[in-house]
Design a protein around this motif. Structure first.
Motif, PDB file in Angstrom:
ATOM      1  N   LEU A  91      30.481  46.133  52.201  1.00  0.00           N
ATOM      2  CA  LEU A  91      31.343  46.440  51.061  1.00  0.00           C
ATOM      3  C   LEU A  91      31.034  47.823  50.515  1.00  0.00           C
ATOM      4  O   LEU A  91      31.953  48.613  50.230  1.00  0.00           O
ATOM      5  N   GLU A  92      29.760  48.139  50.377  1.00  0.00           N
ATOM      6  CA  GLU A  92      29.359  49.450  49.862  1.00  0.00           C
ATOM      7  C   GLU A  92      29.845  50.565  50.775  1.00  0.00           C
ATOM      8  O   GLU A  92      30.331  51.602  50.309  1.00  0.00           O
ATOM      9  N   SER A  93      29.753  50.350  52.079  1.00  0.00           N
ATOM     10  CA  SER A  93      30.202  51.360  53.032  1.00  0.00           C
ATOM     11  C   SER A  93      31.703  51.603  52.902  1.00  0.00           C
ATOM     12  O   SER A  93      32.152  52.759  52.896  1.00  0.00           O
ATOM     13  N   PHE A  94      32.484  50.517  52.780  1.00  0.00           N
ATOM     14  CA  PHE A  94      33.928  50.680  52.643  1.00  0.00           C
ATOM     15  C   PHE A  94      34.269  51.393  51.340  1.00  0.00           C
ATOM     16  O   PHE A  94      35.090  52.324  51.333  1.00  0.00           O
ATOM     17  N   MET A  95      33.645  50.989  50.248  1.00  0.00           N
ATOM     18  CA  MET A  95      33.958  51.586  48.962  1.00  0.00           C
ATOM     19  C   MET A  95      33.553  53.055  48.924  1.00  0.00           C
ATOM     20  O   MET A  95      34.248  53.883  48.317  1.00  0.00           O
ATOM     21  N   THR A  96      32.479  53.402  49.574  1.00  0.00           N
ATOM     22  CA  THR A  96      32.080  54.802  49.662  1.00  0.00           C
ATOM     23  C   THR A  96      33.131  55.616  50.415  1.00  0.00           C
ATOM     24  O   THR A  96      33.456  56.745  50.025  1.00  0.00           O
TER      25      THR A  96
ATOM     26  N   ARG B 200      36.154  55.164  50.367  1.00  0.00           N
ATOM     27  CA  ARG B 200      37.322  55.295  49.494  1.00  0.00           C
ATOM     28  C   ARG B 200      36.965  55.975  48.168  1.00  0.00           C
ATOM     29  O   ARG B 200      37.755  55.969  47.231  1.00  0.00           O
ATOM     30  N   HIS B 201      35.763  56.546  48.103  1.00  0.00           N
ATOM     31  CA  HIS B 201      35.300  57.272  46.915  1.00  0.00           C
ATOM     32  C   HIS B 201      35.318  56.365  45.678  1.00  0.00           C
ATOM     33  O   HIS B 201      35.683  56.791  44.585  1.00  0.00           O
ATOM     34  N   MET B 202      34.889  55.133  45.870  1.00  0.00           N
ATOM     35  CA  MET B 202      34.780  54.161  44.782  1.00  0.00           C
ATOM     36  C   MET B 202      33.302  53.804  44.619  1.00  0.00           C
ATOM     37  O   MET B 202      32.774  53.023  45.418  1.00  0.00           O
ATOM     38  N   PRO B 203      32.610  54.347  43.646  1.00  0.00           N
ATOM     39  CA  PRO B 203      31.184  54.036  43.472  1.00  0.00           C
ATOM     40  C   PRO B 203      30.981  52.551  43.204  1.00  0.00           C
ATOM     41  O   PRO B 203      31.452  52.010  42.202  1.00  0.00           O
ATOM     42  N   ILE B 204      30.265  51.877  44.087  1.00  0.00           N
ATOM     43  CA  ILE B 204      30.078  50.439  43.939  1.00  0.00           C
ATOM     44  C   ILE B 204      29.289  50.107  42.680  1.00  0.00           C
ATOM     45  O   ILE B 204      29.429  49.015  42.113  1.00  0.00           O
ATOM     46  N   ALA B 205      28.488  51.058  42.195  1.00  0.00           N
ATOM     47  CA  ALA B 205      27.704  50.827  40.977  1.00  0.00           C
ATOM     48  C   ALA B 205      28.606  50.546  39.775  1.00  0.00           C
ATOM     49  O   ALA B 205      28.215  49.810  38.859  1.00  0.00           O
TER      50      ALA B 205
ATOM     51  N   PRO C 231      32.455  38.779  43.058  1.00  0.00           N
ATOM     52  CA  PRO C 231      32.963  39.200  44.368  1.00  0.00           C
ATOM     53  C   PRO C 231      34.474  39.076  44.517  1.00  0.00           C
ATOM     54  O   PRO C 231      35.123  39.961  45.092  1.00  0.00           O
ATOM     55  N   TRP C 232      35.071  37.995  43.975  1.00  0.00           N
ATOM     56  CA  TRP C 232      36.526  37.854  44.114  1.00  0.00           C
ATOM     57  C   TRP C 232      37.253  38.954  43.350  1.00  0.00           C
ATOM     58  O   TRP C 232      38.327  39.413  43.778  1.00  0.00           O
ATOM     59  N   GLY C 233      36.677  39.388  42.236  1.00  0.00           N
ATOM     60  CA  GLY C 233      37.284  40.449  41.452  1.00  0.00           C
ATOM     61  C   GLY C 233      37.245  41.774  42.190  1.00  0.00           C
ATOM     62  O   GLY C 233      38.224  42.532  42.189  1.00  0.00           O
ATOM     63  N   VAL C 234      36.119  42.068  42.837  1.00  0.00           N
ATOM     64  CA  VAL C 234      36.012  43.302  43.609  1.00  0.00           C
ATOM     65  C   VAL C 234      36.966  43.251  44.803  1.00  0.00           C
ATOM     66  O   VAL C 234      37.627  44.240  45.125  1.00  0.00           O
ATOM     67  N   SER C 235      37.041  42.091  45.461  1.00  0.00           N
ATOM     68  CA  SER C 235      37.965  41.950  46.595  1.00  0.00           C
ATOM     69  C   SER C 235      39.394  42.245  46.165  1.00  0.00           C
ATOM     70  O   SER C 235      40.138  42.963  46.854  1.00  0.00           O
ATOM     71  N   MET C 236      39.785  41.700  45.027  1.00  0.00           N
ATOM     72  CA  MET C 236      41.136  41.938  44.533  1.00  0.00           C
ATOM     73  C   MET C 236      41.356  43.417  44.233  1.00  0.00           C
ATOM     74  O   MET C 236      42.388  43.990  44.584  1.00  0.00           O
ATOM     75  N   MET C 237      40.386  44.038  43.609  1.00  0.00           N
ATOM     76  CA  MET C 237      40.535  45.433  43.231  1.00  0.00           C
ATOM     77  C   MET C 237      40.650  46.346  44.450  1.00  0.00           C
ATOM     78  O   MET C 237      41.495  47.234  44.497  1.00  0.00           O
TER      79      MET C 237
END
Length: 296
Positions: A114-119, A121-126, A133-139
């Motif tokens: 998940l962190e790799s994918f978000m990185t 897409r320039h989305m800081p996982i922090a 988890p379901w909320g992050v998946s939706m976002m």
């Protein structure tokens, strides 16, 4: 600020829950149906909640139904979902209120994916550390739709809601925004590691799905839309989720829709296209109750 704006857009996408073609000027089969009993009738339109600018103008049949109707029904009150109060409530529903974090609740290998994918897409996982988890998946799904040009303000629902406001038509909703939040919470029923892993898998096929989804929607081919890989996988792999966000809501709406032909007033009901097809779909349920269902 940019991330906050994206989250606000994603919230609007999510509460519409839960699909670059040129429009045809000729009438053909569409995702709009005329539902009649005797001389009284209403229209039922299957929508895609997110579209691109290139998808406009919408199919003519939608405008025909809109112009003939004096009252427009949406899944929920779209104006209410744009208020700061609702958006705060929605975000709170996706977050942990205790000492749990996204990282503490996910398997380390899944978290790294998940962190790799978000990185990428320039989305800081922090910034999502307190999200469930379901909320992050939706976002991330909704951000990906937006990255591909699919926006809520171009969606069928938003378009006709804006038009109805300017035309002073009566606007109604089938459920409250709070009810929609509760339906979305049902995503927590999915095993959190499996849910995130499947989300990352399915995002790879999202562009292909969007193209076929829009093509099937424009031609009114609900069978093809319902048999798409994403819908079929939800039914097979997450039956409880499908029941919560599709079947149970259809059954609740069926306590309202049959009454629309009690008088001669004409209504246009707009719901996500996934709610129309199949044994549990609105079209079949209306037909079983003796309504004449005619595709425009």
């Amino acid at each position: 600020m940019e991330l906050a704006m994206s989250i606000r857009n994603a919230i609007l996408c999510a509460v519409l829950v839960g699909f670059n073609l040129m429009a045809s000027s000729a009438f053909a089969e569409s995702s709009v149906w005329k539902v009649s009993k005797g001389e009284n009738y209403f229209y039922l339109g299957g929508t895609i909640h997110l579209l691109s600018a290139a998808d406009h103008p919408l199919p003519d049949e939608f405008n025909l139904a809109y112009n003939d109707a004096g009252k427009i029904f949406f899944e929920t009150d779209l104006a209410a979902t744009k208020t700061p109060e609702f958006q705060s409530k929605f975000i709170a529903a996706m977050m942990y209120s205790d000492d749990r974090t996204l990282q503490s609740e996910l398997d380390p290998a899944i978290y790294r994916k998940l962190e790799s994918f978000m990185t990428s897409r320039h989305m800081p996982i922090a910034q999502f550390s307190k999200f469930q988890p379901w909320g992050v998946s939706m976002m991330i799904v909704l951000f990906e739709y937006q990255r591909l040009g699919m926006m809520p303000n171009y969606g069928v629902d938003a378009y006709f809601n804006s038009l109805a406001v300017s035309d002073n038509k009566i606007i109604m909703s089938l459920e409250t925004p709070d009810e929609q939040i509760n339906f979305l919470r049902s995503m927590a029923k999915i095993d959190q590691d499996i849910g995130v892993e499947y989300t990352l898998r399915d995002l790879k096929r999202l562009p292909e799905f969007i193209d076929s989804m829009k093509q099937n929607w424009r031609s009114g081919d609900l069978e093809a839309l319902a048999e798409s890989i994403f819908v079929a996988q939800m039914q097979r792999e997450f039956p409880e989720l499908y029941d919560s966000i599709v079947t149970s809501r259809n059954n609740a709406w069926m306590r309202q829709l049959p009454r629309l032909t009690d008088d001669s007033e004409r209504e246009f009901v707009l719901v996500g296209a996934m709610h129309l097809y199949g044994k549990e779909g609105l079209l079949n349920q209306l037909a079983l109750q003796g309504f004449s269902v005619e595709q425009l």
